[in-house]
Scaffold this motif. Sequence first.
Motif, mmCIF file in Angstrom:
data_model
loop_
_atom_site.group_PDB
_atom_site.id
_atom_site.type_symbol
_atom_site.label_atom_id
_atom_site.label_comp_id
_atom_site.label_asym_id
_atom_site.label_seq_id
_atom_site.Cartn_x
_atom_site.Cartn_y
_atom_site.Cartn_z
ATOM 1 N N LEU A 89 42.143 23.618 12.507
ATOM 2 C CA LEU A 89 42.973 23.159 13.272
ATOM 3 C C LEU A 89 42.154 21.483 14.268
ATOM 4 C CD1 LEU A 89 45.486 22.979 14.959
ATOM 5 C CD2 LEU A 89 44.110 24.624 17.075
ATOM 6 N N MET A 90 42.906 20.367 14.008
ATOM 7 C CA MET A 90 42.178 19.279 14.189
ATOM 8 C C MET A 90 43.647 18.915 15.337
ATOM 9 S SD MET A 90 40.267 17.195 14.295
ATOM 10 C CE MET A 90 39.561 15.369 13.853
ATOM 11 N N CYS A 91 42.831 18.514 16.507
ATOM 12 C CA CYS A 91 44.335 17.978 18.171
ATOM 13 C C CYS A 91 42.847 16.529 18.104
ATOM 14 C CB CYS A 91 44.616 19.569 18.457
ATOM 15 S SG CYS A 91 45.889 18.799 19.341
ATOM 16 N N GLN A 120 38.593 20.144 17.233
ATOM 17 C CA GLN A 120 38.341 20.169 15.692
ATOM 18 C C GLN A 120 37.750 21.328 15.887
ATOM 19 O OE1 GLN A 120 35.773 18.353 12.907
ATOM 20 N NE2 GLN A 120 36.352 18.659 11.500
ATOM 21 N N ILE A 121 38.139 22.419 15.003
ATOM 22 C CA ILE A 121 38.355 23.587 14.863
ATOM 23 C C ILE A 121 37.959 24.341 13.472
ATOM 24 C CG2 ILE A 121 38.480 26.348 15.307
ATOM 25 C CD1 ILE A 121 40.841 26.176 17.638
ATOM 26 N N VAL A 122 36.325 25.138 12.744
ATOM 27 C CA VAL A 122 36.110 24.824 11.464
ATOM 28 C C VAL A 122 36.138 25.981 11.519
ATOM 29 C CG1 VAL A 122 34.351 24.008 9.880
ATOM 30 C CG2 VAL A 122 35.931 22.291 10.960
ATOM 31 N N MET A 123 35.862 26.384 10.050
ATOM 32 C CA MET A 123 35.446 27.730 9.585
ATOM 33 C C MET A 123 34.818 28.210 8.668
ATOM 34 S SD MET A 123 37.359 31.201 8.798
ATOM 35 C CE MET A 123 36.323 33.290 8.319
ATOM 36 N N PRO A 124 33.228 27.564 8.608
ATOM 37 C CA PRO A 124 32.375 27.868 7.288
ATOM 38 C C PRO A 124 32.714 28.170 7.286
ATOM 39 C CG PRO A 124 31.244 28.083 10.081
ATOM 40 C CD PRO A 124 32.448 28.220 10.341
ATOM 41 N N ILE A 178 30.398 33.397 15.405
ATOM 42 C CA ILE A 178 31.377 33.743 15.717
ATOM 43 C C ILE A 178 33.092 33.899 15.093
ATOM 44 C CG2 ILE A 178 33.524 32.888 17.345
ATOM 45 C CD1 ILE A 178 31.394 32.836 18.714
ATOM 46 N N THR A 179 32.519 33.674 13.735
ATOM 47 C CA THR A 179 33.293 34.221 12.357
ATOM 48 C C THR A 179 32.617 35.480 12.033
ATOM 49 O OG1 THR A 179 32.168 32.831 11.093
ATOM 50 C CG2 THR A 179 34.067 32.457 11.627
ATOM 51 N N ILE A 180 31.210 35.480 12.906
ATOM 52 C CA ILE A 180 30.529 37.244 11.770
ATOM 53 C C ILE A 180 31.123 37.852 12.979
ATOM 54 C CG2 ILE A 180 28.356 38.210 11.404
ATOM 55 C CD1 ILE A 180 26.853 35.778 10.755
#
Length: 578
Positions: A45-47, A51-55, A114-116
Amino acid sequence: MMKILKLSFFKKMMLMLLMFFILMMYYSIILFYNKKIIIIEWEILMCQSLQIVMPLIIDWLSCMFLSVVMLISSAVMFFSDFYMKEENFKKRFCLIVILFVISMMFLIISPNMITILLGWDGLGLVSYVLVVYYQNNKSASAGMLTLLTNRVGDIAFLLSIAWMLNHGNWNFLTLNYYYNYSMMYWICLFMLLAAMTKSAQLPFSAWLPAAMSAPTPVSALVHSSTLVTAGIFLMIRLSYYFTNMPMFQMILLFASSLTMLMASMVANNDYDIKKIIALSTLSQLGLMMAIISLNYVNLAFFHLIVHAMFKAMLFICAGIMIYKFMHFQDIRMMGYLTMHMPIISICLNTSNLALCGIPFMAGFYSKDLILEQFLFCKMNFMCMIMLFVATGMTVMYSLRMSYFSFWGTNSIKSINLVPLNFKMNKGALILTFGSIMSGSILSWLTMNPTLNVFMPLKLKMMIIMLIMIGILLGNLLYKLNFLKNKMYIYYKFKFYNSQMWFFPENSSQSFLMNTMMLSKKSFILDNNWVESMSAQGSYKFIMSFSKFNEICQENSMKLFMMVTMIPMTMIMFLMFFT
């Protein structure tokens, strides 16, 4: 006309997982030999400025582990198609297992905490759903024990994420050890607690045998390559930050060696075939944690991959035997199955030989190297003794299980309780090649050829002698179960081990009773001096003061003098004349 094959939902999932296995294995070999690590940032998401990025991290370590998870999941799916054929909601069961695999994928390919956490909590939640799948009292209590024990590790994981806010991001690849030692100390402490809880190290070991209430295909997946290995994989990823913290390494070494000893001793006194294999998993997890504490991370990952292969096949073979015996799990009810189930007998004994570390089987290439590293490096002498005794006991309980299941006398009236579908054997045959050849192949592909351990001949032969002593003691232990005379000390020792050193009681019943007693005492305290010193006491003091103020405001000074001054005057008069 061509005949169109109608595949079941399980077989469709199996074929999809096999395709992923081939793809991941191909990429792992390419990335290993090219020595490349690919980091992808997927913009979700980019607003404006948000910016929300999943590495995602794609290296040979993650691809290799993913390929093993996919292979075992495909074998489990094929086995589940026949084992769960009487289930009314087969598609729901399949989707829950797929959700479990997806959670493990999140944990493997994510460098961001966070994704972990998505995969970490997903494993815990889905494992609870699978443990309570049969919806009886035993499953409910086992699921609650599993859930509450793993919540301790989840809380530690959340606390480590909170401490990483001091660093500015949640990517463990960018953590700087020398930036703030205190910050790294607390992050590593919480990560160690989380990994020990998820991988069932002491004192958090009670939940792993209790989780055997789940269906057998779930046990084959959960206790070989997914849930219990999540803590091991996290320690492998974060091993760089533990190298300069010897206190944590000593804690991990002692806890893992004691876990391995406890699991091996309890497995030698249990009769539930699924619990014996689960305790074997617990013992091997202790071995992996011990080698991680000595900073041999690649060796721990090597044993993790090899162990997943033969342990999944061991669970599938045990599931076929349980299905044959109308879901009896007591090995004393089995016996003389070699003539009736030859393929399963070959597969289970092959995985047992790999588990024992028999030369040139899959487990030999990892366990032999691990034990030689224990002898070669500096470590605590008591921990080394516990590790080697537990390794000898691995051979004992493996041989004992084979004696009861295949070579012992038949203990039931009819062997043909359930007609066996020979297609069920294919789930075990998929993993047979991995149980035999995975150790040598991975040793040639991934291990450093210069990693040689030079020791005297006596120490080199010590590991082979451990296997031989384990075979002799396993034979003795099998015969000791049928002795007519009652040995009081032996039975007390057997009862102590069969209760798993009283860890389940200390983790569940006694903890519940202590909590209830503490709540009762706190209720008594709250209703007595705590209330008198806080809320109720303040209320009484304010009420009495307001009443006195009301008397003064009404100008009732005569009444005040009569009530207060006359008694005081009489007391002073008596004191003066006496």
